[in-house]
Design a protein around this motif. Structure first.
Motif, PDB file in Angstrom:
ATOM      1  N   MET A 275       0.828  -1.262  -0.069  1.00 41.13           N
ATOM      2  CA  MET A 275       0.017   0.122   0.059  1.00 41.13           C
ATOM      3  C   MET A 275       0.663   1.151  -0.130  1.00 41.13           C
ATOM      4  O   MET A 275       1.726   1.148   0.746  1.00 41.13           O
ATOM      5  N   GLU A 276       0.539   2.244  -1.050  1.00 39.60           N
ATOM      6  CA  GLU A 276       1.391   3.366  -0.902  1.00 39.60           C
ATOM      7  C   GLU A 276       1.046   4.418   0.266  1.00 39.60           C
ATOM      8  O   GLU A 276       0.014   4.287   0.972  1.00 39.60           O
ATOM      9  N   ARG A 277       2.116   4.966   0.387  1.00 38.45           N
ATOM     10  CA  ARG A 277       2.061   5.950   1.708  1.00 38.45           C
ATOM     11  C   ARG A 277       0.780   7.008   1.682  1.00 38.45           C
ATOM     12  O   ARG A 277       0.826   7.825   0.416  1.00 38.45           O
ATOM     13  N   GLY A 278       0.267   7.138   2.524  1.00 36.66           N
ATOM     14  CA  GLY A 278      -1.109   7.931   2.442  1.00 36.66           C
ATOM     15  C   GLY A 278      -2.263   7.605   1.877  1.00 36.66           C
ATOM     16  O   GLY A 278      -3.214   8.191   1.831  1.00 36.66           O
ATOM     17  N   GLU A 279      -2.173   6.369   1.479  1.00 38.93           N
ATOM     18  CA  GLU A 279      -3.290   5.625   0.726  1.00 38.93           C
ATOM     19  C   GLU A 279      -4.438   5.326   1.771  1.00 38.93           C
ATOM     20  O   GLU A 279      -4.081   4.755   2.758  1.00 38.93           O
ATOM     21  N   LYS A 280      -5.701   5.684   1.792  1.00 39.07           N
ATOM     22  CA  LYS A 280      -6.785   5.352   2.658  1.00 39.07           C
ATOM     23  C   LYS A 280      -7.095   3.907   2.743  1.00 39.07           C
ATOM     24  O   LYS A 280      -6.899   3.094   1.640  1.00 39.07           O
ATOM     25  N   ILE A 281      -7.148   3.270   4.102  1.00 43.84           N
ATOM     26  CA  ILE A 281      -7.406   2.039   4.098  1.00 43.84           C
ATOM     27  C   ILE A 281      -8.863   1.921   4.006  1.00 43.84           C
ATOM     28  O   ILE A 281      -9.756   2.680   4.798  1.00 43.84           O
ATOM     29  N   VAL A 282      -9.635   1.131   3.246  1.00 42.69           N
ATOM     30  CA  VAL A 282     -10.969   0.977   2.944  1.00 42.69           C
ATOM     31  C   VAL A 282     -11.596  -0.190   3.853  1.00 42.69           C
ATOM     32  O   VAL A 282     -11.055  -1.461   3.499  1.00 42.69           O
ATOM     33  N   LYS A 283     -12.523   0.224   4.549  1.00 46.76           N
ATOM     34  CA  LYS A 283     -13.115  -0.984   5.109  1.00 46.76           C
ATOM     35  C   LYS A 283     -13.939  -1.832   4.496  1.00 46.76           C
ATOM     36  O   LYS A 283     -14.835  -1.051   3.879  1.00 46.76           O
ATOM     37  N   ARG A 284     -13.747  -3.194   4.256  1.00 48.47           N
ATOM     38  CA  ARG A 284     -14.646  -3.872   3.556  1.00 48.47           C
ATOM     39  C   ARG A 284     -15.812  -4.436   4.153  1.00 48.47           C
ATOM     40  O   ARG A 284     -15.934  -4.809   5.467  1.00 48.47           O
ATOM     41  N   ILE A 285     -16.996  -4.192   3.567  1.00 44.33           N
ATOM     42  CA  ILE A 285     -18.287  -4.590   4.147  1.00 44.33           C
ATOM     43  C   ILE A 285     -18.640  -5.958   3.385  1.00 44.33           C
ATOM     44  O   ILE A 285     -18.731  -6.089   2.064  1.00 44.33           O
ATOM     45  N   ASP A 286     -19.051  -7.083   3.846  1.00 44.52           N
ATOM     46  CA  ASP A 286     -18.959  -8.306   3.373  1.00 44.52           C
ATOM     47  C   ASP A 286     -20.456  -8.892   3.244  1.00 44.52           C
ATOM     48  O   ASP A 286     -20.644  -9.836   2.423  1.00 44.52           O
ATOM     49  N   THR A 287     -21.145  -8.356   4.094  1.00 45.52           N
ATOM     50  CA  THR A 287     -22.644  -8.899   3.965  1.00 45.52           C
ATOM     51  C   THR A 287     -23.612  -7.820   4.010  1.00 45.52           C
ATOM     52  O   THR A 287     -23.458  -6.649   4.291  1.00 45.52           O
ATOM     53  N   ALA A 288     -24.995  -8.130   3.638  1.00 46.48           N
ATOM     54  CA  ALA A 288     -25.995  -7.239   3.757  1.00 46.48           C
ATOM     55  C   ALA A 288     -26.280  -6.831   5.140  1.00 46.48           C
ATOM     56  O   ALA A 288     -26.601  -5.638   5.161  1.00 46.48           O
ATOM     57  N   LYS A 289     -26.018  -7.833   6.027  1.00 46.51           N
ATOM     58  CA  LYS A 289     -26.399  -7.384   7.512  1.00 46.51           C
ATOM     59  C   LYS A 289     -25.489  -6.159   7.753  1.00 46.51           C
ATOM     60  O   LYS A 289     -25.917  -5.310   8.280  1.00 46.51           O
ATOM     61  N   GLU A 290     -24.171  -6.272   7.191  1.00 48.51           N
ATOM     62  CA  GLU A 290     -23.176  -5.067   7.769  1.00 48.51           C
ATOM     63  C   GLU A 290     -23.549  -3.898   7.195  1.00 48.51           C
ATOM     64  O   GLU A 290     -23.505  -2.811   7.731  1.00 48.51           O
ATOM     65  N   ALA A 291     -24.145  -4.194   5.928  1.00 48.23           N
ATOM     66  CA  ALA A 291     -24.320  -2.879   5.139  1.00 48.23           C
ATOM     67  C   ALA A 291     -25.639  -2.080   5.543  1.00 48.23           C
ATOM     68  O   ALA A 291     -25.862  -0.806   5.610  1.00 48.23           O
ATOM     69  N   LYS A 292     -26.495  -2.647   6.223  1.00 44.17           N
ATOM     70  CA  LYS A 292     -27.698  -2.012   6.743  1.00 44.17           C
ATOM     71  C   LYS A 292     -27.348  -1.346   8.086  1.00 44.17           C
ATOM     72  O   LYS A 292     -28.172  -0.565   8.613  1.00 44.17           O
ATOM     73  N   GLN A 293     -26.238  -1.851   8.714  1.00 40.87           N
ATOM     74  CA  GLN A 293     -25.874  -1.089   9.958  1.00 40.87           C
ATOM     75  C   GLN A 293     -25.632   0.402   9.970  1.00 40.87           C
ATOM     76  O   GLN A 293     -25.907   1.112  10.976  1.00 40.87           O
ATOM     77  N   ASN A 294     -25.163   0.881   8.819  1.00 45.02           N
ATOM     78  CA  ASN A 294     -25.102   2.326   8.534  1.00 45.02           C
ATOM     79  C   ASN A 294     -26.037   2.686   7.573  1.00 45.02           C
ATOM     80  O   ASN A 294     -25.773   2.526   6.154  1.00 45.02           O
ATOM     81  N   PRO A 295     -26.861   3.673   8.139  1.00 49.81           N
ATOM     82  CA  PRO A 295     -28.042   4.061   7.071  1.00 49.81           C
ATOM     83  C   PRO A 295     -27.574   4.966   5.826  1.00 49.81           C
ATOM     84  O   PRO A 295     -28.188   4.605   4.834  1.00 49.81           O
ATOM     85  N   SER A 296     -26.557   5.714   6.035  1.00 46.53           N
ATOM     86  CA  SER A 296     -26.054   6.251   4.994  1.00 46.53           C
ATOM     87  C   SER A 296     -25.253   5.435   3.797  1.00 46.53           C
ATOM     88  O   SER A 296     -25.506   5.826   2.675  1.00 46.53           O
ATOM     89  N   TYR A 297     -24.770   4.679   4.290  1.00 41.63           N
ATOM     90  CA  TYR A 297     -24.100   3.629   3.615  1.00 41.63           C
ATOM     91  C   TYR A 297     -24.774   2.746   2.787  1.00 41.63           C
ATOM     92  O   TYR A 297     -24.852   2.831   1.586  1.00 41.63           O
TER      93      TYR A 297
END
Length: 278
Positions: free
Chosen positions: A1-23
């Motif tokens: 990973m390049e210096r300064g590159e953002k770490i993107v949190k992976r969402i693996d399931t529909a259940k996880e996606a629903k936990q954040n209304p904006s997402y």
């Protein structure tokens, strides 16, 4: 990973996606855009069955159309996994105002109807398919890094087929632009008619900020830059691109009467037996 590159949190399931209304809301918006684009463009392609310029093209376009409808099905099933609704119902029962496809993609192929004196414009189809597949390539190449893993997985799968689709339409565009004066004029006419729709084609609609914020897809500025780079390989582009003066903005649910006609035709078989598997 390049210096300064953002770490993107992976969402693996529909259940996880629903936990954040904006997402969740941004994800649903993106899935509808992707699904509806593929759905309507594949329908317009299917109207050429038996009417394409020659038999080899009839077979090729039928295959491309079938693949594209399959891609739409993948996205609708992701929406089903998110409990938005049954995939068949999402594809066939939503009204025009609920659709999120770019309105340019819904344009009729020409005068008449498939069963009654069709007089279709092949130049329109070539230009539209080329612009669509170029846009699709750019979006998919960013979605493979999407924070929603099920969507990233589908993007990887679709990208195994999509380059062949784009190559097909790039070849047609090159042939027509290098052909007779009549062919060149028809293509140029369709290109000029398409340019005002560019903002709608590449746009991300009302959730554009959230889509980029949540790393679901790259932002509009990046998509625009990459799309132009791809288009410039085949075309000379006017300076007036991305002026948002298109009369209908599909990402916001604004459509033309052509979409009503398409949805009515598309629903005929489905409504005859809604229990059948789509």
């Amino acid at each position: 990973m390049e210096r300064g590159e953002k770490i993107v949190k992976r969402i693996d399931t529909a259940k996880e996606a629903k936990q954040n209304p904006s997402y969740f809301e941004a994800l649903v918006e993106l899935l509808f855009q992707l699904a509806d684009d593929d759905f309507i463009i594949s329908f317009r392609g299917s109207e050429w069955l038996g009417l394409a310029p020659h038999i080899e093209e009839d077979v090729a376009l039928s295959s491309i159309t079938q693949n594209t409808m399959g891609h739409a099905s993948l996205y609708y099933h992701l929406l089903e996994d998110l409990d938005i609704g049954n995939a068949d119902k999402l594809a066939h029962e939503r009204q025009a105002v609920e659709r999120r496809n770019a309105s340019y993609f819904e344009r009729k192929n020409g005068e008449g109807s498939y069963l009654q004196e069709p007089y279709y414009d092949w130049a329109l189809t070539v230009v539209r398919q080329f612009l669509f597949e170029t846009m699709k390539k750019v979006k998919l190449e960013t979605i493979i890094n999407s924070s929603y893993q099920p969507l990233a997985d589908i993007a990887n799968k679709v990208l195994m087929e999509q380059p062949y689709h784009l190559a097909h339409w790039r070849m047609w565009l090159k042939q027509l632009l290098g052909s007779t004066e009549e062919a060149q004029n028809k293509v140029q006419f369709q290109l000029e008619a398409a340019w005002p729709a560019c903002a709608d084609i590449i746009g991300l609609g009302p959730k554009a900020f959230e889509l980029e914020k949540h790393h679901l897809i790259a932002g509009e500025d990046y998509l625009r830059k990459q799309w132009l780079k791809e288009l410039e390989q085949s075309l000379s582009l006017p300076s007036s691109l991305f002026v948002d003066n298109h009369p209908a903005r599909g990402r916001y649910g604004e459509h033309t009467a052509d979409l009503d006609q398409a949805l009515s035709t598309l629903s005929e078989v489905y409504n005859s037996d809604q229990k059948a598997v789509w």
